[in-house]
Design an enzyme around this catalytic site. Sequence first.
Site, PDB file in Angstrom:
ATOM      1  N   LYS A   1      47.337 125.584   6.221  1.00  0.00           N
ATOM      2  CA  LYS A   1      47.921 126.433   5.191  1.00  0.00           C
ATOM      3  C   LYS A   1      46.972 126.574   3.996  1.00  0.00           C
ATOM      4  CE  LYS A   1      51.734 127.523   7.244  1.00  0.00           C
ATOM      5  NZ  LYS A   1      52.010 128.921   7.650  1.00  0.00           N
TER       6      LYS A   1
ATOM      7  N   SER B   1      52.010 128.238   2.366  1.00  0.00           N
ATOM      8  CA  SER B   1      53.014 127.237   2.001  1.00  0.00           C
ATOM      9  C   SER B   1      52.531 126.505   0.762  1.00  0.00           C
ATOM     10  CB  SER B   1      53.194 126.226   3.145  1.00  0.00           C
ATOM     11  OG  SER B   1      53.944 125.100   2.724  1.00  0.00           O
TER      12      SER B   1
ATOM     13  N   TYR C   1      48.989 120.780   9.389  1.00  0.00           N
ATOM     14  CA  TYR C   1      49.801 121.817   8.741  1.00  0.00           C
ATOM     15  C   TYR C   1      49.261 122.109   7.350  1.00  0.00           C
ATOM     16  CZ  TYR C   1      53.814 124.392   7.000  1.00  0.00           C
ATOM     17  OH  TYR C   1      54.619 125.373   6.459  1.00  0.00           O
TER      18      TYR C   1
END
Length: 248
Positions: free
Chosen positions: A157, A140, A153
């Site tokens: 990533k 991401s 998160y």
Amino acid sequence: MPMTDPIDFTEKRVVVIGGSSGIGNGIAQGFRARGAEVTVTGTRPDSGDYLEAEDSDVRGLTYYQLNGADRGAVDALAAQIGPADVLIQSQGIVRYKRQEFERGGWDAVVDVNLNSVMDAARAFHPELAQRGGSMVIVSSVAAFKSTMGTPAYAASKAGAASLVKSLGEAWARDGVRVNGIAPGLVPTKLTSVTTDHPDRLEASLRAIPLRRMGTPEDMAGAALFLASPLSAYMTGQTLVVDGGLTLS
């Protein structure tokens, strides 16, 4: 002499972890459209559970249930599925409302977004090496910037993008190319906190030079390229596919 299509995957076996919905599903259908035999995984018991999901199309795909947080499950899955020419890793979760600041939320996200990525890479590596295959890890743009409310998160990533580099170098000697995709804003269940709210979405679109969200099909194009002979001299690289979002 007729030229062959470099993104023809006829008779190739493609496995998409997290391919039952969202970006992974778009990638899976992209490979299927190019002739591949595609197997996808998801968390629900049966592919029929996805028939009414807005971001899912399981037609023509072989489905297996996989819980990425189960550290031993992917080894059993690899044994069931058998050899693969291409492994796409598109699994991912997020926990909003500051849950990722707590240990439980942090561990849950890191287990799926990072630990399971290495688990799957390890499990499928022998067959990928035998077949001269490739792996694509979907991370991401959050890997390269702050996401204030979701630290696990972003960190996971970033770890996945770093893993692309390390495995790309380590496994080149085995004949396995490892590359990645860093999507920007794509409408999926993970981004619905933004895409389902007009004011938030409008603000997000203003920050994207191409003035639109990405689509799973956009990500499929990048994945097809990275798994094809067109990128035969690339390994350890992550393509940012974000409509220009991270340019400024």
